[in-house]
Design an enzyme around this catalytic site. Structure first.
Site, PDB file in Angstrom:
ATOM      1  N   LYS B 104       0.881  -1.168   0.000  1.00 45.91           N
ATOM      2  CA  LYS B 104       0.000   0.000   0.000  1.00 45.91           C
ATOM      3  C   LYS B 104       0.912   1.209   0.000  1.00 45.91           C
ATOM      4  CE  LYS B 104      -2.994   2.095   3.467  1.00 45.91           C
ATOM      5  NZ  LYS B 104      -3.350   3.364   2.875  1.00 45.91           N
ATOM      6  N   GLY B 165      -7.950   9.492   9.327  1.00 50.47           N
ATOM      7  CA  GLY B 165      -8.281   9.557  10.755  1.00 50.47           C
ATOM      8  C   GLY B 165      -9.287  10.625  11.132  1.00 50.47           C
ATOM      9  N   ALA B 192      -9.420   5.887   3.689  1.00 51.36           N
ATOM     10  CA  ALA B 192      -9.344   7.023   4.618  1.00 51.36           C
ATOM     11  C   ALA B 192     -10.574   7.905   4.613  1.00 51.36           C
ATOM     12  CB  ALA B 192      -8.116   7.902   4.347  1.00 51.36           C
ATOM     13  N   GLY B 193     -10.976   8.282   5.814  1.00 47.60           N
ATOM     14  CA  GLY B 193     -12.028   9.273   5.980  1.00 47.60           C
ATOM     15  C   GLY B 193     -13.356   8.744   6.486  1.00 47.60           C
ATOM     16  N   ASN B 214      -9.251   2.292   9.327  1.00 45.25           N
ATOM     17  CA  ASN B 214      -8.572   1.931  10.568  1.00 45.25           C
ATOM     18  C   ASN B 214      -9.218   2.618  11.764  1.00 45.25           C
ATOM     19  OD1 ASN B 214      -6.319   0.732  12.076  1.00 45.25           O
ATOM     20  ND2 ASN B 214      -5.713   2.838  12.397  1.00 45.25           N
ATOM     21  N   THR B 215      -9.123   3.947  11.781  1.00 40.31           N
ATOM     22  CA  THR B 215      -9.531   4.693  12.978  1.00 40.31           C
ATOM     23  C   THR B 215     -11.014   4.519  13.313  1.00 40.31           C
ATOM     24  OG1 THR B 215      -7.844   6.284  12.327  1.00 40.31           O
ATOM     25  CG2 THR B 215      -9.336   6.959  14.066  1.00 40.31           C
TER      26      THR B 215
END
Lengths: 71, 263
Positions: B104, B165, B192-193, B214-215
């Site tokens: 990645k 994040g 992301a986001g 992830n977050t």
């Protein structure tokens, strides 16, 4: 002789190999990768790769991180 | 159609790899390893992303990878790299350590926003593809950039939906819809986001092939529960996309027959 490992200066004996350095540092050798002067040293070449004065070694492993983990 | 049936026949392809799950998740920010493991299990994800870092020399460390379910595919990333050169070096180290060609690719342009440096990303992608890597690049949600990355030989592209994040959700749905329409054969992974389940569903409804997060899971109060919510949202969004939504209308359209009403 003096080399750099992950940014820190270290004294090791002349003629030390990558394989020996990993052992000296007491690192578990699986799933590690080693770079010498910005080039990857393949695991198969650890034993035959001799470090020289001023050599810059990076030893990396994996950590948790989805994104930009600055750990 | 049951979701099980959908999963069997509707596979995510990335290069020569095939996945049933369209959710890829991270391994950072969890409070404990046990919590991470429970979230991974609940998510149904088949691939997780990990970062490459210097080994600490002052203490013995257990391998982080030992805490991952061994059936999970590992997607190493170049998180923390700010130049093409550093990302290329990191990718090479990851390949050597894990004996995998998948990476990645993240080249960050700025610390405050963590927005990608698209120019450096493209440069690194070109080099890594030539070296035989399966490159999954994180980039700004821009169609032209996506085309360039695909032309460079990336088997999938990973546009951001909002800053890493941030949990802001899909900030520019039009860009994703355009990318989907203009690149019908490309594998698009929103990266992301995403903040909550509905964000993931929206990404999939817009035609994304998968979502990486992830977050949103790691920072949820109950990460395993959120992981399950994300799994279901991804499946729901995917099914809705495949089903083809009804057109939006400004005015009402009665569902019941208009004849035969008792008067």
């Amino acid at each position: 002789m003096r080399i750099q490992v992950n940014g820190e200066f270290r004294e090791v004996e002349a003629g030390t190999t990558v394989q020996e350095l990993v052992a000296i540092l007491k690192l578990r050798s699986e799933r590690l990768a080693v770079e010498l002067n910005n080039n990857v040293v393949r695991r198969a070449d650890w034993e035959a790769t001799i470090l020289h004065e001023g050599g810059k070694v990076e030893i990396v492993h994996f950590v948790g991180g989805g994104f930009n983990a600055n750990c | 159609m049951s979701t099980a049936l959908a999963a069997e026949t509707d596979l995510l392809k990335i290069g020569n790899r095939v996945f049933q799950s369209r959710l890829i998740i991270g391994t950072g920010k969890y409070r404990t390893f046990a919590e991470m493991k429970a979230a991974h299990l609940a998510s149904g994800a088949e691939m997780v992303t990990v970062a490459v870092r210097r080994v600490p020399l002052d203490r013995s460390t257990e391998s982080f990878l030992d805490h991952l379910d061994p059936t999970l595919a590992i997607l190493p990333n170049t998180a923390g790299c700010y130049t093409a050169e550093d990302a290329i070096r990191t990718a090479r180290l990851a390949r050597e350590a894990l004996d995998t060609d998948i990476i990645k690719l993240e080249v960050i342009g700025d610390q405050t926003t963590l927005f990608p440096d698209n120019e450096q990303t493209l440069e690194a992608a070109r080099v890594l593809v030539k070296e035989g890597f399966t490159v999954l690049p994180y980039f700004t949600d821009d169609l032209i950039m996506a085309k360039k990355l695909l032309d460079a030989g990336c088997p999938a592209v990973m546009p951001l939906a909002a800053p890493i994040g941030s949990g802001l959700g899909i900030q520019n749905p039009a860009n994703l819809a355009i990318m989907r329409e203009q690149l019908p054969g490309a594998t698009i992974i929103v990266d992301a986001g995403v903040g909550t389940a509905s964000d993931a569903a929206i990404a999939m409804e817009l035609g994304a092939d998968a979502v990486l997060m992830n977050t949103a899971i790691a920072e949820a109060k109950d990460s395993a529960k959120m992981a399950l919510a994300m799994k279901l949202a991804i499946e729901a969004g995917r099914l809705a996309y495949l089903a083809g939504r009804m057109p939006k209308r400004l005015y009402a359209s009665a569902s019941s027959p208009v004849v035969g009403v008792v008067r």
